[in-house]
Design an enzyme around this catalytic site. Sequence first.
Site, short mmCIF file in Angstrom:
data_model
loop_
_atom_site.label_atom_id
_atom_site.label_comp_id
_atom_site.label_asym_id
_atom_site.label_seq_id
_atom_site.Cartn_x
_atom_site.Cartn_y
_atom_site.Cartn_z
N TYR A 140 5.08 -2.68 -7.58
CA TYR A 140 5.85 -1.44 -7.40
C TYR A 140 5.84 -0.96 -5.95
O TYR A 140 4.80 -0.90 -5.32
CB TYR A 140 5.24 -0.37 -8.30
N HIS B 11 -7.27 -1.66 -10.39
CA HIS B 11 -5.96 -2.30 -10.54
C HIS B 11 -5.78 -3.54 -9.68
O HIS B 11 -4.95 -4.39 -9.99
CB HIS B 11 -4.86 -1.28 -10.22
#
Lengths: 325, 325, 325, 325, 325, 325
Positions: free
Chosen positions: B91, B303
């Site tokens: 992203y 993450h």
Amino acid sequence: MPLFDFPLDELRAYRPEPDEPQDFDAFWDRTSEVADRHPLDVRLTPQPGHLGLVDVWDVRFAGWNGDPINAWLIAPAGASRVGCVVTYIGYHGGRGFPHQHLRWPVAGWATLVVDTRGQGASASASSGVTGDPHGSEFGHAPGMLTKGILDPDEYYYRRVFTDAARAVDVAASLDIVDESRIVVSGHSQGGGIAQAVSALRPGVAAALVNEPFLCHFRRSCEIASTGPYPELVAFLGAQRDLEQRVFATLSYFEGMSFASRAQAPALYSVALMDTTCPPSTVFAAYNRWAGPKDIEVWPWNGHSGGEGYHAQRQLEWLSERFGTG
Amino acid sequence: MPLFDFPLDELRAYRPEPDEPQDFDAFWDRTSEVADRHPLDVRLTPQPGHLGLVDVWDVRFAGWNGDPINAWLIAPAGASRVGCVVTYIGYHGGRGFPHQHLRWPVAGWATLVVDTRGQGASASASSGVTGDPHGSEFGHAPGMLTKGILDPDEYYYRRVFTDAARAVDVAASLDIVDESRIVVSGHSQGGGIAQAVSALRPGVAAALVNEPFLCHFRRSCEIASTGPYPELVAFLGAQRDLEQRVFATLSYFEGMSFASRAQAPALYSVALMDTTCPPSTVFAAYNRWAGPKDIEVWPWNGHSGGEGYHAQRQLEWLSERFGTG
Amino acid sequence: MPLFDFPLDELRAYRPEPDEPQDFDAFWDRTSEVADRHPLDVRLTPQPGHLGLVDVWDVRFAGWNGDPINAWLIAPAGASRVGCVVTYIGYHGGRGFPHQHLRWPVAGWATLVVDTRGQGASASASSGVTGDPHGSEFGHAPGMLTKGILDPDEYYYRRVFTDAARAVDVAASLDIVDESRIVVSGHSQGGGIAQAVSALRPGVAAALVNEPFLCHFRRSCEIASTGPYPELVAFLGAQRDLEQRVFATLSYFEGMSFASRAQAPALYSVALMDTTCPPSTVFAAYNRWAGPKDIEVWPWNGHSGGEGYHAQRQLEWLSERFGTG
Amino acid sequence: MPLFDFPLDELRAYRPEPDEPQDFDAFWDRTSEVADRHPLDVRLTPQPGHLGLVDVWDVRFAGWNGDPINAWLIAPAGASRVGCVVTYIGYHGGRGFPHQHLRWPVAGWATLVVDTRGQGASASASSGVTGDPHGSEFGHAPGMLTKGILDPDEYYYRRVFTDAARAVDVAASLDIVDESRIVVSGHSQGGGIAQAVSALRPGVAAALVNEPFLCHFRRSCEIASTGPYPELVAFLGAQRDLEQRVFATLSYFEGMSFASRAQAPALYSVALMDTTCPPSTVFAAYNRWAGPKDIEVWPWNGHSGGEGYHAQRQLEWLSERFGTG
Amino acid sequence: MPLFDFPLDELRAYRPEPDEPQDFDAFWDRTSEVADRHPLDVRLTPQPGHLGLVDVWDVRFAGWNGDPINAWLIAPAGASRVGCVVTYIGYHGGRGFPHQHLRWPVAGWATLVVDTRGQGASASASSGVTGDPHGSEFGHAPGMLTKGILDPDEYYYRRVFTDAARAVDVAASLDIVDESRIVVSGHSQGGGIAQAVSALRPGVAAALVNEPFLCHFRRSCEIASTGPYPELVAFLGAQRDLEQRVFATLSYFEGMSFASRAQAPALYSVALMDTTCPPSTVFAAYNRWAGPKDIEVWPWNGHSGGEGYHAQRQLEWLSERFGTG
Amino acid sequence: MPLFDFPLDELRAYRPEPDEPQDFDAFWDRTSEVADRHPLDVRLTPQPGHLGLVDVWDVRFAGWNGDPINAWLIAPAGASRVGCVVTYIGYHGGRGFPHQHLRWPVAGWATLVVDTRGQGASASASSGVTGDPHGSEFGHAPGMLTKGILDPDEYYYRRVFTDAARAVDVAASLDIVDESRIVVSGHSQGGGIAQAVSALRPGVAAALVNEPFLCHFRRSCEIASTGPYPELVAFLGAQRDLEQRVFATLSYFEGMSFASRAQAPALYSVALMDTTCPPSTVFAAYNRWAGPKDIEVWPWNGHSGGEGYHAQRQLEWLSERFGTG
């Protein structure tokens, strides 16, 4: 929240030179001309409801490119030929609900509350229903500030300012509105839009500009630590070779340049602890405003500025000028 | 960064039922059909430069609606009929520079690194050059996750997944690529895309899916505290009457549904302290993956997951399967 | 902002037992009796201004101990025997300006907006002018929640709830108000006050209770991470030997206990991501409400709850019941 | 992330005087002499693997005190007499995996990626395997910056700079390396090390210095708000009577002093929003660099600086000078 | 600061099984044997000063490997054969100044306040002067918790626990101390050390263990969000293939194992909102303590626990047992 | 924690003019006169306990309005005619436990540790038991700094300073105290109080003023980013039309004005990274101190300043002057 910008006496004298392109006016003339190919196509739908003292219409009109723009028109019940405050919305917000915009109607004004295209879908306090059906040929940072920023013709705020100027035309077209008393108004992004419209529609009767966004872009990028200006920094920090193009585009949308073209009397508001629209960037525009002007300074507030106090001040200021309310 | 999701043994057994629309496959068949009206129109421009061991091409092809999508093709110098790893980006990022994608070429693979439309303009580490020339008829939250979210046909990821699937077609069309060894790959959003493409192009030879985004949307909204899922929460918290439409749209883009249609062998990665793509949402997809599969669990990472360790693992895993590198 | 409290189905069934003192009713009867020694002494000062559609009065009345409490009375211009919404304010706020409270008057109701004693001097959006002329024999944490907390007779909210109940009496005493249609209303602290007043003045016609504060104190201390409940934790964490006395005092001010004594129909609001007034503590009170009731659940919002959406819902709900607006 | 340091034009002229000890050179001559008592003892272990275009060796050599230092040597497969970029690592990081260092080899250079002793055990993106087998006679703040700081002879960076200088000797000793084209390189701590080595091994062919750490210590302590300089502030704030000794030690490790002794051409990088290695402290060193020099200024970035853009710039800059790549 | 761990009744029953190595005792016997090769070599230097009611000595003794360890000995002026509280310090701190340790002497006890090697150089409130002259063959995360963690023989806390146990021997050797009344004491790290020493020197008369660190390492890594346990997570998240070795080493330093070997009466303290040494990890050790024991639970405090209240409690508890003070 | 205020050489010369009201002295004379109508009414209750080297009394005396103020008196056991350090407490704190105040007694001084009315109920490290039984006729921000701020006669610190000055009278009245050696002392709020008392009781023998609060209010509001000054900003930002009244009240409580009336020798402390009581506001007072004076500058510390180091410095400084300890 300490003071971080110039002292107030320096702010009052601060007058940096905008990096204004020679064809600034030509660009906006051309923009207007292109936009005018689409008729306003105003559609009013009366809204039954629970707010008996006012009349409410759901308004839809054709903005840039004929795209549908949504607004609320709220007026004293049965009003006729009243002044109209055209209200533009702060970043991320939308027109919300009619019951959130009753101050002007209760004071005897109509108000036209205009959605900002593509926004109104993340601020829980104020939602909108108007999309921006234009994409962009290049990526942009989250938020709208850098959408289409590589080309003034494609830049997001070209569409927004055009929608907003046409909202003034919508107001002027309404039977219940006295077109000689159309006032533009807004806070933050809404203030930046009102400032631009004051130049694009010099016939507006007054401007109410609170802590305006979209002023003195370069300095704003350098010192704003909250709010949307950091979107520009994110874009510039990612697309490191596009700085020149970015600021070239922004020069057509610079609040200082619009302010110097405005004619109407204006009441500004500025907050000295505002890290979102820093006071020096507000004064940079205010100090160039070409019409009569006044500014309220809120020394101990951040971006929310004077809030209820300033709203009260606006009621008085408009009343002095127009005898309404 | 404490553990916040289910314990590992529960994760391994976690198998929630996706709320899958009956016409899921029909939707994607139709999407494919519409997309195919535009030829791929692949254009390769060799890139001279300083990276002598590899050949580099700037690739442009027609994605959804024929919109131009940019990519890098990087291959061992003079390569012929090598496998190709199609890489999708996380992203906000973009394809960046060729020198940032050398691992697969040095290991003997070509790699096609594909921009994500509309992104790549705010992540300082990786920029892109591909716009999303489509607007939306309704506002959206900052970021791309809610753009067009009221209609599956207009939803942003319909375009992105289509671009990505066509990137596999591009790879297959290249002379230097052995079309029987096309691998899809990505981290976070890139992993979510790879997962979807594995279903849309079941002929891919393998999938490398790291901490995938776009899985188990409802639970992700409920427990993710960082990253893009909160964009959905912002949208839902502003547009309070649209929840049903939002999740209806998302059901066509659910990672669990794509995983259950995938055929290729997959190597997944999941991190137990990942608050952006929480481990339960990753396992929700992984546990439904229909092909052969393996998953690396990184118990003490967020993450970013396994990073270099997992990249090493991927080299080994592919080598075992394809004898390359 | 992930979910952190019980799932919605458990919330709906959640019904913890309050630790109610035997003399709960006696305490409040005695409180009422003491308070009643001071006549209401209502003084209305008409406010000229710019809000032509409404009449505005500055109201001052004698609260607990005869202390002066300030309020705004705002009603449709020339109204007679209209219903009246008595509005209580959230923590730190005050009655602000009349132009901030126009929704009910425009809908045909009078509204009496009541300051909370000692507050209104730190929330920039809403200021008050009413002091709390009582000190305390023991220190307290910053804020009002622990002022006088070692003794129910001296506890701050004894004075506040009494002021608030008397505000209902004020409303009932007004010529322009139809005393059979007095509604109490508030958000957060204001909701907690409205809840208490519903028990103390069981004749109120309805209650509008949004994300109420002052419910299920012990659990609130254990799970609320924002807002005022942490003041209690700060007090308990400093005065480590006073826990028993603190919760003994609070048991006389427990929202669950007030709710179980309320008779009027109520419309509640609760937000599932509310870390200030956690949903389980709201349902703990709501589930005990003894009158007819309804609750709006906002799954994707924090403490601000439904905002404009819920305000709209309130207009409709009152209209259904009273035919006004 | 607003600008916080001097404006760019002042930065370009900023030239503070380092507080350089008279025996600066003597200290480093003596250091070198002591270090040289241990032979380099280079051990290369070829690494089979999956990276076919390059050759990889696990390198171990004797650093300060003969302590084992680990590195990767990566070169184009079968390379002979190629230039070598010696790469030093940023704070907390380690040499990681060979597949993370492919840019230079693909461009035709060997690269020697050198662990920093005692680091590489907390940065998830890049791990190391080299300990610092020396303790310290006094406590130190978490991190390495204050280890042994009361005595230049015992200071941690005496060992690190010596290891790093010897890594250049290692490179020069390798058959596959052209010793006339050894380039030192690094970002942050790695840049500070490269700067020091440029003075300690004046025969290096070039230096690539990105946002260097370890420059202008006093000012860095006064203005850096992120990264490792606050370790110094923590030490000074705890050991309040040792300030003089601390800065006396640091004066032997001052980047300005090393820069003024460097001969090789250098390409620097500086970021104007860098709160870890503030721009004034970078320019303080750069402006003293005694060899030919150039600097890239990244106005809208923080400590990560130019990233891929600057890597591209480095490829071009080296290619112009050495014709490689 | 909400509750985040088990409810109190579960905590009281919580009794996880430590993963104890078979040679736990052998390891510590061997450690003791190696340490004993160095004589204690106690050196006392009387400290003139301004604290007339007490006598103060600067103490230096030989810890692990004969390394010099610094301490303060403070006793009632002219004391003879008094009990002695050996005090260990919290993470990052040092022995500070004698005037910071007057509680026990004023109550009639001597106190020996022992530096923790390598610490005391970053906590502004309490500085130390004792280094850890041992390096490590592998890198470690900032802080001391992972120094030498790949080998129990080299692990930092092997040296620290040995120093601490020998401090008890030092106390026992002093003329002014009654060796039958030596109490070990500490908070956080100091509590963890006191716990270990209680097993290593089972003859101590009592233990005062406040919010002990170094207990139930695996769970602590999983739930502690502040303080030093995240150093372990940082190490594990960087050195992803060393988890097994890390926990193998830690098993020799597990507070649960030491507690189960302790004989002396103990007074523990635990805070239910402690995110640094979570209550379940404290109870895991406390519930295994083999001697007589009591625990104070502070329900509304974080890691600082009971502070002055607990200090008062300690004075009473010791007085009950030893009649002093 | 970067430097944010003037450089040290400017601080040493910084001497802004206070905005002192003409009746400053008259106000305090009048205050004193009113206060004196209440006799001191000192009550000493001996405290048995575990601290054998000292005598402890629970002290209660009549402060402003005769309100009960609590203190501890702690002295060397059996002391007679010793000097007495009167200690005032930092914001939010209270007198805590006697065992927390042993430094002065062990050094041969008595100490009188005085609660600050209304505080001591939120700082976990130091609790108090003294209420402020006065309310205020206007709201105030959380905390005490704005309580009664619209009127100097009603302002909270009028009561606090009076209590504090009377504490000196209490000390002077004690048999065990040598009234010619009464020293006032405090940190932060305690330092501001000591400063004021030095003017109100010019016969005190010395003042120990650490990082004093309540100095140069306007600048403090403009630059302090932590601690209590932001309470003033919150009040001013909410009550936007009361700025003049607020600063008019504060001018009677200005530390600069008190300092210029002090006669006793003073030892100050200031920390250059103190964002709670910024160094320029401390020097503004210190530079006006009218008696002999010295200041310790802690360049690398925040609001906690020199802590143990400065306590040691105080012991020496008092010893030089009074030969005690």
